[in-house]
Design a protein around this motif. Structure first.
Motif, PDB file in Angstrom:
ATOM      1  N   ASP A 168      22.465 -27.899 -12.443  1.00 16.65           N
ATOM      2  CA  ASP A 168      23.663 -28.664 -12.095  1.00 16.65           C
ATOM      3  C   ASP A 168      24.963 -27.915 -12.394  1.00 16.65           C
ATOM      4  O   ASP A 168      26.045 -28.383 -12.059  1.00 16.65           O
ATOM      5  CB  ASP A 168      23.666 -30.036 -12.756  1.00 16.65           C
ATOM      6  N   ILE A 169      24.851 -26.724 -12.973  1.00 17.03           N
ATOM      7  CA  ILE A 169      26.026 -25.864 -13.131  1.00 17.03           C
ATOM      8  C   ILE A 169      26.485 -25.366 -11.759  1.00 17.03           C
ATOM      9  O   ILE A 169      27.674 -25.233 -11.497  1.00 17.03           O
ATOM     10  CB  ILE A 169      25.700 -24.654 -14.035  1.00 17.03           C
ATOM     11  N   ILE A 170      25.538 -25.121 -10.879  1.00 19.48           N
ATOM     12  CA  ILE A 170      25.823 -24.566  -9.553  1.00 19.48           C
ATOM     13  C   ILE A 170      25.794 -25.642  -8.459  1.00 19.48           C
ATOM     14  O   ILE A 170      26.635 -25.656  -7.578  1.00 19.48           O
ATOM     15  CB  ILE A 170      24.792 -23.481  -9.192  1.00 19.48           C
ATOM     16  N   PHE A 171      24.808 -26.530  -8.530  1.00 20.02           N
ATOM     17  CA  PHE A 171      24.569 -27.478  -7.438  1.00 20.02           C
ATOM     18  C   PHE A 171      25.066 -28.876  -7.781  1.00 20.02           C
ATOM     19  O   PHE A 171      24.973 -29.323  -8.921  1.00 20.02           O
ATOM     20  CB  PHE A 171      23.066 -27.555  -7.124  1.00 20.02           C
ATOM     21  N   SER A 172      25.548 -29.576  -6.765  1.00 25.65           N
ATOM     22  CA  SER A 172      25.947 -30.978  -6.931  1.00 25.65           C
ATOM     23  C   SER A 172      24.686 -31.839  -7.001  1.00 25.65           C
ATOM     24  O   SER A 172      23.579 -31.380  -6.694  1.00 25.65           O
ATOM     25  CB  SER A 172      26.815 -31.423  -5.754  1.00 25.65           C
ATOM     26  N   ASP A 173      24.851 -33.100  -7.379  1.00 18.15           N
ATOM     27  CA  ASP A 173      23.712 -34.014  -7.438  1.00 18.15           C
ATOM     28  C   ASP A 173      23.042 -34.157  -6.078  1.00 18.15           C
ATOM     29  O   ASP A 173      21.814 -34.174  -5.978  1.00 18.15           O
ATOM     30  CB  ASP A 173      24.156 -35.391  -7.939  1.00 18.15           C
ATOM     31  N   MET A 174      23.838 -34.237  -5.027  1.00 23.15           N
ATOM     32  CA  MET A 174      23.283 -34.373  -3.679  1.00 23.15           C
ATOM     33  C   MET A 174      22.495 -33.123  -3.292  1.00 23.15           C
ATOM     34  O   MET A 174      21.405 -33.224  -2.723  1.00 23.15           O
ATOM     35  CB  MET A 174      24.388 -34.626  -2.644  1.00 23.15           C
ATOM     36  N   GLU A 175      23.022 -31.968  -3.602  1.00 20.62           N
ATOM     37  CA  GLU A 175      22.320 -30.721  -3.294  1.00 20.62           C
ATOM     38  C   GLU A 175      21.002 -30.635  -4.054  1.00 20.62           C
ATOM     39  O   GLU A 175      19.978 -30.218  -3.501  1.00 20.62           O
ATOM     40  CB  GLU A 175      23.195 -29.524  -3.617  1.00 20.62           C
ATOM     41  N   LEU A 176      21.009 -31.055  -5.315  1.00 24.06           N
ATOM     42  CA  LEU A 176      19.779 -31.050  -6.105  1.00 24.06           C
ATOM     43  C   LEU A 176      18.752 -32.019  -5.526  1.00 24.06           C
ATOM     44  O   LEU A 176      17.554 -31.710  -5.477  1.00 24.06           O
ATOM     45  CB  LEU A 176      20.072 -31.387  -7.560  1.00 24.06           C
ATOM     46  N   ASP A 177      19.204 -33.176  -5.058  1.00 31.91           N
ATOM     47  CA  ASP A 177      18.288 -34.130  -4.424  1.00 31.91           C
ATOM     48  C   ASP A 177      17.645 -33.518  -3.180  1.00 31.91           C
ATOM     49  O   ASP A 177      16.436 -33.650  -2.963  1.00 31.91           O
ATOM     50  CB  ASP A 177      19.016 -35.421  -4.049  1.00 31.91           C
ATOM     51  N   VAL A 178      18.447 -32.860  -2.364  1.00 27.25           N
ATOM     52  CA  VAL A 178      17.930 -32.215  -1.155  1.00 27.25           C
ATOM     53  C   VAL A 178      16.918 -31.132  -1.524  1.00 27.25           C
ATOM     54  O   VAL A 178      15.842 -31.035  -0.917  1.00 27.25           O
ATOM     55  CB  VAL A 178      19.083 -31.621  -0.306  1.00 27.25           C
ATOM     56  N   LEU A 179      17.230 -30.323  -2.530  1.00 24.98           N
ATOM     57  CA  LEU A 179      16.307 -29.272  -2.959  1.00 24.98           C
ATOM     58  C   LEU A 179      15.006 -29.853  -3.496  1.00 24.98           C
ATOM     59  O   LEU A 179      13.924 -29.304  -3.244  1.00 24.98           O
ATOM     60  CB  LEU A 179      16.972 -28.385  -4.010  1.00 24.98           C
ATOM     61  N   ARG A 180      15.076 -30.965  -4.209  1.00 20.46           N
ATOM     62  CA  ARG A 180      13.855 -31.601  -4.721  1.00 20.46           C
ATOM     63  C   ARG A 180      12.977 -32.106  -3.586  1.00 20.46           C
ATOM     64  O   ARG A 180      11.756 -31.930  -3.602  1.00 20.46           O
ATOM     65  CB  ARG A 180      14.213 -32.740  -5.669  1.00 20.46           C
ATOM     66  N   VAL A 181      13.583 -32.739  -2.594  1.00 19.45           N
ATOM     67  CA  VAL A 181      12.825 -33.220  -1.437  1.00 19.45           C
ATOM     68  C   VAL A 181      12.194 -32.043  -0.700  1.00 19.45           C
ATOM     69  O   VAL A 181      11.021 -32.077  -0.328  1.00 19.45           O
ATOM     70  CB  VAL A 181      13.718 -34.047  -0.486  1.00 19.45           C
ATOM     71  N   TYR A 182      12.967 -30.988  -0.508  1.00 19.88           N
ATOM     72  CA  TYR A 182      12.453 -29.793   0.170  1.00 19.88           C
ATOM     73  C   TYR A 182      11.271 -29.192  -0.593  1.00 19.88           C
ATOM     74  O   TYR A 182      10.252 -28.842  -0.005  1.00 19.88           O
ATOM     75  CB  TYR A 182      13.573 -28.760   0.322  1.00 19.88           C
ATOM     76  N   ALA A 183      11.399 -29.105  -1.913  1.00 23.52           N
ATOM     77  CA  ALA A 183      10.318 -28.565  -2.733  1.00 23.52           C
ATOM     78  C   ALA A 183       9.072 -29.432  -2.628  1.00 23.52           C
ATOM     79  O   ALA A 183       7.952 -28.924  -2.519  1.00 23.52           O
ATOM     80  CB  ALA A 183      10.771 -28.433  -4.183  1.00 23.52           C
ATOM     81  N   ARG A 184       9.247 -30.737  -2.638  1.00 20.92           N
ATOM     82  CA  ARG A 184       8.116 -31.658  -2.498  1.00 20.92           C
ATOM     83  C   ARG A 184       7.410 -31.461  -1.148  1.00 20.92           C
ATOM     84  O   ARG A 184       6.179 -31.424  -1.087  1.00 20.92           O
ATOM     85  CB  ARG A 184       8.610 -33.103  -2.622  1.00 20.92           C
ATOM     86  N   LEU A 185       8.183 -31.330  -0.098  1.00 22.87           N
ATOM     87  CA  LEU A 185       7.610 -31.116   1.233  1.00 22.87           C
ATOM     88  C   LEU A 185       6.849 -29.791   1.289  1.00 22.87           C
ATOM     89  O   LEU A 185       5.781 -29.703   1.899  1.00 22.87           O
ATOM     90  CB  LEU A 185       8.706 -31.142   2.304  1.00 22.87           C
ATOM     91  N   GLN A 186       7.394 -28.765   0.680  1.00 25.19           N
ATOM     92  CA  GLN A 186       6.735 -27.449   0.668  1.00 25.19           C
ATOM     93  C   GLN A 186       5.417 -27.518  -0.096  1.00 25.19           C
ATOM     94  O   GLN A 186       4.414 -26.931   0.324  1.00 25.19           O
ATOM     95  CB  GLN A 186       7.641 -26.384   0.065  1.00 25.19           C
ATOM     96  N   ARG A 187       5.394 -28.226  -1.222  1.00 23.23           N
ATOM     97  CA  ARG A 187       4.148 -28.382  -1.994  1.00 23.23           C
ATOM     98  C   ARG A 187       3.117 -29.148  -1.188  1.00 23.23           C
ATOM     99  O   ARG A 187       1.932 -28.817  -1.203  1.00 23.23           O
ATOM    100  CB  ARG A 187       4.423 -29.073  -3.320  1.00 23.23           C
ATOM    101  N   ALA A 188       3.560 -30.191  -0.477  1.00 25.59           N
ATOM    102  CA  ALA A 188       2.638 -31.001   0.333  1.00 25.59           C
ATOM    103  C   ALA A 188       2.048 -30.171   1.466  1.00 25.59           C
ATOM    104  O   ALA A 188       0.869 -30.308   1.798  1.00 25.59           O
ATOM    105  CB  ALA A 188       3.365 -32.228   0.887  1.00 25.59           C
ATOM    106  N   ARG A 189       2.834 -29.301   2.064  1.00 32.06           N
ATOM    107  CA  ARG A 189       2.340 -28.439   3.150  1.00 32.06           C
ATOM    108  C   ARG A 189       1.356 -27.389   2.636  1.00 32.06           C
ATOM    109  O   ARG A 189       0.472 -26.968   3.361  1.00 32.06           O
ATOM    110  CB  ARG A 189       3.492 -27.727   3.836  1.00 32.06           C
ATOM    111  N   ALA A 190       1.534 -26.975   1.395  1.00 32.31           N
ATOM    112  CA  ALA A 190       0.668 -25.927   0.823  1.00 32.31           C
ATOM    113  C   ALA A 190      -0.724 -26.469   0.518  1.00 32.31           C
ATOM    114  O   ALA A 190      -1.679 -25.700   0.430  1.00 32.31           O
ATOM    115  CB  ALA A 190       1.298 -25.372  -0.441  1.00 32.31           C
ATOM    116  N   HIS A 191      -0.857 -27.771   0.359  1.00 31.19           N
ATOM    117  CA  HIS A 191      -2.159 -28.352   0.011  1.00 31.19           C
ATOM    118  C   HIS A 191      -2.869 -28.895   1.205  1.00 31.19           C
ATOM    119  O   HIS A 191      -2.642 -29.239   2.165  1.00 31.19           O
ATOM    120  CB  HIS A 191      -2.000 -29.445  -1.024  1.00 31.19           C
TER     121      HIS A 191
END
Length: 60
Positions: free
Chosen positions: A37-60
């Motif tokens: 959160d030093i670099i990213f806003s709360d909204m940006e962090l939310d987007v990154l979390r969703v993206y990471a979740r989607l990437q993990r789901a695609r990997a399995h």
């Protein structure tokens, strides 16, 4: 004129992105344990979390 306007917007976006990548690189070298959160806003962090979740789901 529209093409020039679009190019200007894209170049601006690239510049901001490049600056933030440089900042993250420098801060990561100085203090690797800094919270995101030093670099990213709360909204940006939310987007990154969703993206990471989607990437993990695609990997399995």
């Amino acid at each position: 004129m529209q093409r020039a306007d679009r190019q200007h917007l894209v170049i601006t976006l690239y510049m901001v992105t490049a600056w933030r990548i440089l900042l993250m690189t420098l801060l990561g070298r100085i203090e690797p344990g800094l919270p995101a959160d030093i670099i990213f806003s709360d909204m940006e962090l939310d987007v990154l979390r969703v993206y990471a979740r989607l990437q993990r789901a695609r990997a399995h």
